[in-house]
Design a protein around this motif. Structure first.
Motif, PDB file in Angstrom:
ATOM      1  N   LYS A 178       0.830  -1.219   0.000  1.00 44.64           N
ATOM      2  CA  LYS A 178       0.000   0.000   0.000  1.00 44.64           C
ATOM      3  C   LYS A 178       0.857   1.259   0.000  1.00 44.64           C
ATOM      4  O   LYS A 178       0.498   2.258  -0.609  1.00 44.64           O
ATOM      5  CB  LYS A 178      -0.918  -0.004   1.220  1.00 44.64           C
ATOM      6  N   THR A 230       0.874  -7.562   2.301  1.00 45.27           N
ATOM      7  CA  THR A 230      -0.147  -6.925   3.135  1.00 45.27           C
ATOM      8  C   THR A 230      -0.481  -7.830   4.318  1.00 45.27           C
ATOM      9  O   THR A 230      -0.311  -9.048   4.241  1.00 45.27           O
ATOM     10  CB  THR A 230      -1.434  -6.655   2.320  1.00 45.27           C
ATOM     11  N   GLU A 239       1.852   2.706  10.986  1.00 45.44           N
ATOM     12  CA  GLU A 239       0.834   1.839  10.373  1.00 45.44           C
ATOM     13  C   GLU A 239      -0.198   1.401  11.391  1.00 45.44           C
ATOM     14  O   GLU A 239      -1.351   1.155  11.055  1.00 45.44           O
ATOM     15  CB  GLU A 239       1.503   0.585   9.799  1.00 45.44           C
TER      16      GLU A 239
HETATM   17  P1  FDA Z   1      -3.185  -1.986   6.897  1.00 49.52           P
HETATM   18  O1  FDA Z   1      -2.333  -0.833   7.356  1.00 49.52           O
HETATM   19  O2  FDA Z   1      -4.230  -1.697   5.899  1.00 49.52           O
HETATM   20  O3  FDA Z   1      -3.851  -2.677   8.153  1.00 49.52           O
HETATM   21  C1  FDA Z   1      -4.623  -3.883   8.057  1.00 49.52           C
HETATM   22  C2  FDA Z   1      -4.364  -4.749   9.279  1.00 49.52           C
HETATM   23  O4  FDA Z   1      -3.035  -5.283   9.208  1.00 49.52           O
HETATM   24  C3  FDA Z   1      -4.378  -3.990  10.604  1.00 49.52           C
HETATM   25  O5  FDA Z   1      -5.674  -3.900  11.127  1.00 49.52           O
HETATM   26  C4  FDA Z   1      -3.477  -4.857  11.467  1.00 49.52           C
HETATM   27  O6  FDA Z   1      -4.165  -5.989  11.921  1.00 49.52           O
HETATM   28  C5  FDA Z   1      -2.428  -5.330  10.496  1.00 49.52           C
HETATM   29  N1  FDA Z   1      -1.227  -4.480  10.491  1.00 49.52           N
HETATM   30  C6  FDA Z   1      -0.806  -3.683   9.485  1.00 49.52           C
HETATM   31  N2  FDA Z   1       0.375  -3.108   9.778  1.00 49.52           N
HETATM   32  C7  FDA Z   1       0.686  -3.523  11.013  1.00 49.52           C
HETATM   33  C8  FDA Z   1       1.775  -3.267  11.872  1.00 49.52           C
HETATM   34  N3  FDA Z   1       2.778  -2.461  11.544  1.00 49.52           N
HETATM   35  N4  FDA Z   1       1.775  -3.875  13.080  1.00 49.52           N
HETATM   36  C9  FDA Z   1       0.787  -4.712  13.439  1.00 49.52           C
HETATM   37  N5  FDA Z   1      -0.285  -4.995  12.663  1.00 49.52           N
HETATM   38  C10 FDA Z   1      -0.337  -4.409  11.467  1.00 49.52           C
HETATM   39  N6  FDA Z   1       6.045   0.010   2.052  1.00 49.52           N
HETATM   40  C11 FDA Z   1       6.728   0.833   1.225  1.00 49.52           C
HETATM   41  O7  FDA Z   1       6.384   2.007   1.105  1.00 49.52           O
HETATM   42  N7  FDA Z   1       7.779   0.342   0.506  1.00 49.52           N
HETATM   43  C12 FDA Z   1       8.176  -0.959   0.581  1.00 49.52           C
HETATM   44  O8  FDA Z   1       9.146  -1.346  -0.095  1.00 49.52           O
HETATM   45  C13 FDA Z   1       7.467  -1.810   1.461  1.00 49.52           C
HETATM   46  N8  FDA Z   1       7.809  -3.119   1.590  1.00 49.52           N
HETATM   47  C14 FDA Z   1       6.993  -3.961   2.334  1.00 49.52           C
HETATM   48  C15 FDA Z   1       7.282  -5.318   2.369  1.00 49.52           C
HETATM   49  C16 FDA Z   1       6.413  -6.181   3.030  1.00 49.52           C
HETATM   50  C17 FDA Z   1       6.714  -7.657   3.040  1.00 49.52           C
HETATM   51  C18 FDA Z   1       5.244  -5.673   3.677  1.00 49.52           C
HETATM   52  C19 FDA Z   1       4.287  -6.581   4.352  1.00 49.52           C
HETATM   53  C20 FDA Z   1       5.008  -4.321   3.672  1.00 49.52           C
HETATM   54  C21 FDA Z   1       5.870  -3.455   3.024  1.00 49.52           C
HETATM   55  N9  FDA Z   1       5.643  -2.087   3.031  1.00 49.52           N
HETATM   56  C22 FDA Z   1       6.378  -1.285   2.200  1.00 49.52           C
HETATM   57  C23 FDA Z   1       4.674  -1.498   3.992  1.00 49.52           C
HETATM   58  C24 FDA Z   1       3.300  -1.304   3.363  1.00 49.52           C
HETATM   59  O9  FDA Z   1       3.351  -0.285   2.410  1.00 49.52           O
HETATM   60  C25 FDA Z   1       2.245  -0.929   4.428  1.00 49.52           C
HETATM   61  O10 FDA Z   1       2.618   0.278   5.057  1.00 49.52           O
HETATM   62  C26 FDA Z   1       2.043  -1.980   5.506  1.00 49.52           C
HETATM   63  O11 FDA Z   1       2.120  -3.277   5.009  1.00 49.52           O
HETATM   64  C27 FDA Z   1       0.659  -1.763   6.162  1.00 49.52           C
HETATM   65  O12 FDA Z   1      -0.358  -2.005   5.246  1.00 49.52           O
HETATM   66  P2  FDA Z   1      -1.208  -3.381   5.274  1.00 49.52           P
HETATM   67  O13 FDA Z   1      -1.865  -3.558   3.981  1.00 49.52           O
HETATM   68  O14 FDA Z   1      -0.295  -4.471   5.716  1.00 49.52           O
HETATM   69  O15 FDA Z   1      -2.239  -3.197   6.447  1.00 49.52           O
END
Ligand code: FDA
Length: 309
Positions: free
Chosen positions: A187, A226, A292
């Motif tokens: 994201k 994600t 996040e």
């Molecule tokens: P979102 O924020 O929508 O939340 C959904 C649910 O996920 C939450 O209710 C919670 O349960 C869980 N959750 C999410 N984040 C959490 C946290 N930090 N701690 C605990 N629970 C959490 N970004 C970027 O800009 N450049 C990059 O290169 C990368 N690389 C990257 C690699 C990988 C393997 C991942 C998983 C993520 C990244 N990101 C990233 C980060 C990404 O852009 C984003 O900020 C986070 O994954 C949070 O978004 P989600 O879709 O995971 O969950």
């Protein structure tokens, strides 16, 4: 409202070098990141990867650090990656590496950054280990994609990350999908203004799913990065409905985040890769994790004070 103010606050903190100095120098604060960082040494990271591999997950190693301002520091960071790649190979681990270009001297210029990266991608070539290039703030997007394209043109096995919050990303994904490039979709974790990035969760989520769908249709083995169960369900459903096998993509999650979900996906037969950061430069990474999910502050404090989480 409070959540978005906290998000902005932690993202602001993530950019404050003086605050990093205080955090790194204070024993109490130094214990904070342990939940999200595998340790300060490669040995600790390897132990974490081994545990993940035993549980059926792959890993990607991140040597923590960003934004160096000189060639010596950039070369030192590159050497740490070469060591990591060689160790993955010699131990036969199921892992690759993820690299931030600001740590490899991006601010010194695109050509110099490629010079710094050359030993790393050569180590990747020697060992057959894929090199993922992480995506940072929007001021770096064009240069990052240019470097990935140039390294790929030179025959190296590297792939970029696209951030679904950026308005430009659908066009980037269309091009990358056409070229069959192995992309990680996330994201986006940086503070970006509305002219550059969606601010609305629904729009970011819809863009995320449609980019994953496009890459799946292209057979480009996307990394679906994600922890959001809705995203995971929508991408998995698309794959099922289009008879795309569970070996045609992987879910990716961060070390220490939603370990329950990681387990469930593995049990269902999906591939899961865990992003394993290690090193002493944990401060900006950790602040982005707090941004996040601000509730992580309580979570981390509880674990420091020994309560069960
Ligand atoms: P979102 O924020 O929508 O939340 C959904 C649910 O996920 C939450 O209710 C919670 O349960 C869980 N959750 C999410 N984040 C959490 C946290 N930090 N701690 C605990 N629970 C959490 N970004 C970027 O800009 N450049 C990059 O290169 C990368 N690389 C990257 C690699 C990988 C393997 C991942 C998983 C993520 C990244 N990101 C990233 C980060 C990404 O852009 C984003 O900020 C986070 O994954 C949070 O978004 P989600 O879709 O995971 O969950």
């Amino acid at each position: 409202m409070l959540a978005s103010a906290l998000r902005a606050f932690f993202l602001w903190l993530s950019d404050r070098r003086w605050m990093a100095g205080i955090a790194l120098g204070t024993p109490f604060l130094r214990r904070m990141p342990l939940r999200f960082v595998a340790g300060t040494t490669l040995d600790e990271a390897v132990a974490a990867v081994r545990k993940l591999n035993t549980a059926g997950a792959s890993a990607t190693l991140d040597v923590l650090g960003e934004s160096v301002d000189g060639r010596v520091a950039a070369d030192r960071a590159a050497a740490a990656y070469v060591t990591a790649i060689e160790r993955i190979a010699s131990e036969g681990l199921d892992a690759n590496v993820s690299i931030k270009l600001t740590q490899m001297g991006l601010e010194l210029g695109v050509d110099e950054c490629i010079d710094v990266l050359n030993p790393v991608v050569a180590a990747g070539d020697r060992t057959g280990i894929f090199v993922r290039i992480d995506m940072e703030g929007s001021a770096t997007t064009d240069r990052t994609l240019e470097i990935v394209a140039r390294l790929r043109a030179a025959g190296h096995d590297v792939g970029p990350v696209v951030q679904s919050y950026l308005h430009r990303s659908p066009a980037d994904v269309e091009r990358l999908a056409n070229d069959g490039v192995r992309v990680r979709v996330c994201k986006g974790a940086y503070a970006e203004p509305p002219e550059i990035a969606h601010q609305d969760r629904v729009a970011i989520g819809d863009a995320f799913v449609s980019m994953c769908e496009e890459l799946l249709r292209a057979g480009a083995y996307p990394g679906v990065a994600t922890h959001d169960p809705d995203m995971i369900e929508r991408v998995a459903l698309f794959a099922r409905e289009h008879a795309i096998g569970a070996d045609a993509f992987e879910f990716q999650m961060l070390y220490g985040v939603r370990r329950d979900l990681q387990r469930q996906l593995l049990e269902k037969g999906y591939r899961v890769r865990v992003y394993v950061p290690y090193g002493t430069e944990w401060y900006p990474y950790f602040m982005r994790r707090l941004a996040e999910r601000p509730a992580n502050v309580l979570f981390v404090l509880r674990s420091i004070f020994g309560e069960r989480s």
